[in-house]
Scaffold this active site. Structure first.
Site, PDB file in Angstrom:
ATOM      1  N   HIS A   1       1.399   3.941   1.970  1.00  0.00           N
ATOM      2  CA  HIS A   1       1.828   4.748   3.109  1.00  0.00           C
ATOM      3  C   HIS A   1       3.338   4.984   3.060  1.00  0.00           C
ATOM      4  O   HIS A   1       4.098   4.104   2.673  1.00  0.00           O
ATOM      5  CB  HIS A   1       1.417   4.085   4.416  1.00  0.00           C
ATOM      6  CG  HIS A   1      -0.003   4.393   4.809  1.00  0.00           C
ATOM      7  ND1 HIS A   1      -0.653   3.740   5.831  1.00  0.00           N
ATOM      8  CD2 HIS A   1      -0.886   5.300   4.323  1.00  0.00           C
ATOM      9  CE1 HIS A   1      -1.884   4.227   5.961  1.00  0.00           C
ATOM     10  NE2 HIS A   1      -2.051   5.163   5.055  1.00  0.00           N
TER      11      HIS A   1
ATOM     12  N   HIS B   1       0.862  -1.186   0.000  1.00  0.00           N
ATOM     13  CA  HIS B   1       0.000   0.000   0.000  1.00  0.00           C
ATOM     14  C   HIS B   1       0.894   1.230   0.000  1.00  0.00           C
ATOM     15  O   HIS B   1       2.112   1.119   0.167  1.00  0.00           O
ATOM     16  CB  HIS B   1      -0.967   0.017   1.201  1.00  0.00           C
ATOM     17  CG  HIS B   1      -0.322   0.097   2.538  1.00  0.00           C
ATOM     18  ND1 HIS B   1       0.468  -0.908   3.046  1.00  0.00           N
ATOM     19  CD2 HIS B   1      -0.347   1.070   3.492  1.00  0.00           C
ATOM     20  CE1 HIS B   1       0.888  -0.576   4.248  1.00  0.00           C
ATOM     21  NE2 HIS B   1       0.416   0.628   4.545  1.00  0.00           N
TER      22      HIS B   1
ATOM     23  N   ASP C   1       5.836   5.006   5.077  1.00  0.00           N
ATOM     24  CA  ASP C   1       6.809   4.126   5.721  1.00  0.00           C
ATOM     25  C   ASP C   1       7.030   2.835   4.947  1.00  0.00           C
ATOM     26  O   ASP C   1       7.966   2.089   5.237  1.00  0.00           O
ATOM     27  CB  ASP C   1       6.390   3.814   7.162  1.00  0.00           C
ATOM     28  CG  ASP C   1       5.032   3.152   7.259  1.00  0.00           C
ATOM     29  OD1 ASP C   1       4.065   3.711   6.713  1.00  0.00           O
ATOM     30  OD2 ASP C   1       4.915   2.084   7.888  1.00  0.00           O
ATOM     31  N   HIS C   2       6.209   2.593   3.935  1.00  0.00           N
ATOM     32  CA  HIS C   2       6.374   1.411   3.081  1.00  0.00           C
ATOM     33  C   HIS C   2       6.962   1.756   1.707  1.00  0.00           C
ATOM     34  O   HIS C   2       7.571   0.890   1.082  1.00  0.00           O
ATOM     35  CB  HIS C   2       5.033   0.697   2.889  1.00  0.00           C
ATOM     36  CG  HIS C   2       4.508   0.066   4.136  1.00  0.00           C
ATOM     37  ND1 HIS C   2       4.607  -1.276   4.400  1.00  0.00           N
ATOM     38  CD2 HIS C   2       3.895   0.613   5.219  1.00  0.00           C
ATOM     39  CE1 HIS C   2       4.072  -1.541   5.588  1.00  0.00           C
ATOM     40  NE2 HIS C   2       3.632  -0.400   6.094  1.00  0.00           N
TER      41      HIS C   2
END
Length: 266
Positions: free
Chosen positions: A80, A78, A82-83
Site C-alpha cells: 500500500h 505490504h 502509505d507504506h
C-alpha cells in the site's frame, strides 16, 4: 450488536526492546491513524540496522530515516502506498536492498518467501506470510540475541481499531487464517503499521478473530433478511461507523459476502 472498534485490541506495550525505534511518518488520517509507522531495528553495537516500511514519499521523513542509518536491508509489510511510496528514494539514498513477500510488488527485485529466515545486524528475522488485508501482506518475527522477540504486524493488526480486508486484493478466509497464525505468538510485543505498540500479539489476534466472527454473523443475518447489495449491507451492519469511512467498510463487506458465498477474489 457488534460495535465499531476504535480502541487498542489489547494492552499497550509499556516497554520496547532497546533495539527497536519508531519513526512515525507525518501522514495522519482516518485510515492511517497517527501516521504510518516506520520501524528501525538495530542491535546495540551493530553498525547496520533493519528498516521496515519507509512509508510515504516525504522528504523530511526520509531525512529522519537516513539519520538512523546505515541499513543492511529494507523490509516492506505490504504494497500500500502509505507504506512503500518512499521505497524508490530510500533504496537509492540508503543503498540497501528491498525485500518483500511477492514478485508482483515492483520495488522488490529479490522477494522473500514464507518462513524465509534472514540474519541481519545481529537480529534473526523470520518472514510470516499473512495475506488477508492484502494478498502480499507479511509480518516479521524478529529475535534479538538478548532473547527478546517482537512481531511486526503491518496492517494485519493495528495499534488501535481494526483493519480493512481490502477486497478484491484482500481475502477474508486468508485473513482469518493469518490471525489464527498470529494468535500463536503469546506474550510477544506487536509492532503495528499504524498506532501504538501492543503488549501481546496473540491476545490482539484473538480479539480480532472474535470481532471478525461477530461481524460475519451480523452480515449473515442481514443477508438472510434479503439484503445483499454491499452498500445496503454496510448501512445495516456498519451504521455505527462514520459515513466518511463507509467506502472502506464496503470493501470489507464485499470480502465478507465473497467468503460466505465461497467465492475467490477476481
Amino acid at each position: 450488536m457488534t460495535a465499531h472498534v476504535t480502541a487498542p485490541a489489547t494492552a499497550l506495550a509499556n516497554q520496547l526492546p532497546d533495539w527497536v525505534t519508531l519513526l512515525r511518518a507525518p501522514n495522519p488520517g482516518p485510515m492511517t491513524l497517527d501516521g504510518t509507522n516506520t520501524w528501525v531495528l538495530r542491535q546495540p553495537g551493530e553498525r547496520l540496522g533493519v528498516l521496515v516500511d519507509p512509508g510515504p514519499a516525504d522528504a523530511a521523513h526520509l531525512d529522519r530515516i537516513a539519520a538512523h542509518g546505515p541499513y543492511s536491508v529494507i523490509l516492506v509489510t505490504h504494497g500500500h502506498p502509505d507504506h512503500v511510496d518512499a521505497v524508490p528514494a530510500a533504496r537509492e539514498r540508503l543503498g540497501a536492498p528491498v525485500r518483500g513477500l511477492v514478485t508482483e510488488y515492483q520495488q522488490v527485485p529479490d522477494p522473500v518467501r514464507d518462513r524465509t529466515v534472514l540474519s541481519v545486524g545481529g537480529l534473526t528475522v523470520t518472514v510470516l506470510a499473512t495475506p488477508g488485508h492484502t494478498g502480499d501482506s507479511a509480518c516479521f518475527l524478529v529475535a534479538g540475541p538478548d532473547g527478546q522477540r517482537v512481531v511486526l504486524t503491518g496492517d494485519t493488526i493495528l495499534g488501535r481499531g481494526t483493519t480493512v480486508v481490502a477486497w478484491p486484493d484482500g481475502d477474508l478466509g486468508d485473513y482469518l487464517a493469518s490471525l489464527r497464525l498470529l494468535a500463536t505468538y503469546d506474550g510477544l510485543v506487536a509492532l503495528p503499521g499504524h498506532g501504538p505498540a501492543l503488549a501481546d500479539c496473540a491476545v490482539a489476534a484473538r480479539f480480532y478473530l472474535a470481532h471478525r466472527q461477530a461481524r460475519l454473523d451480523q452480515v449473515r443475518q442481514v443477508v438472510a433478511a434479503g439484503v445483499t447489495d454491499p452498500a445496503a449491507v454496510v448501512a445495516e451492519v456498519y451504521a455505527d461507523v462514520d459515513r466518511s469511512l463507509w467506502w472502506a467498510a464496503e470493501r470489507s463487506v464485499r470480502a465478507q459476502l465473497a467468503y460466505l458465498n465461497g467465492l475467490e477474489p477476481q
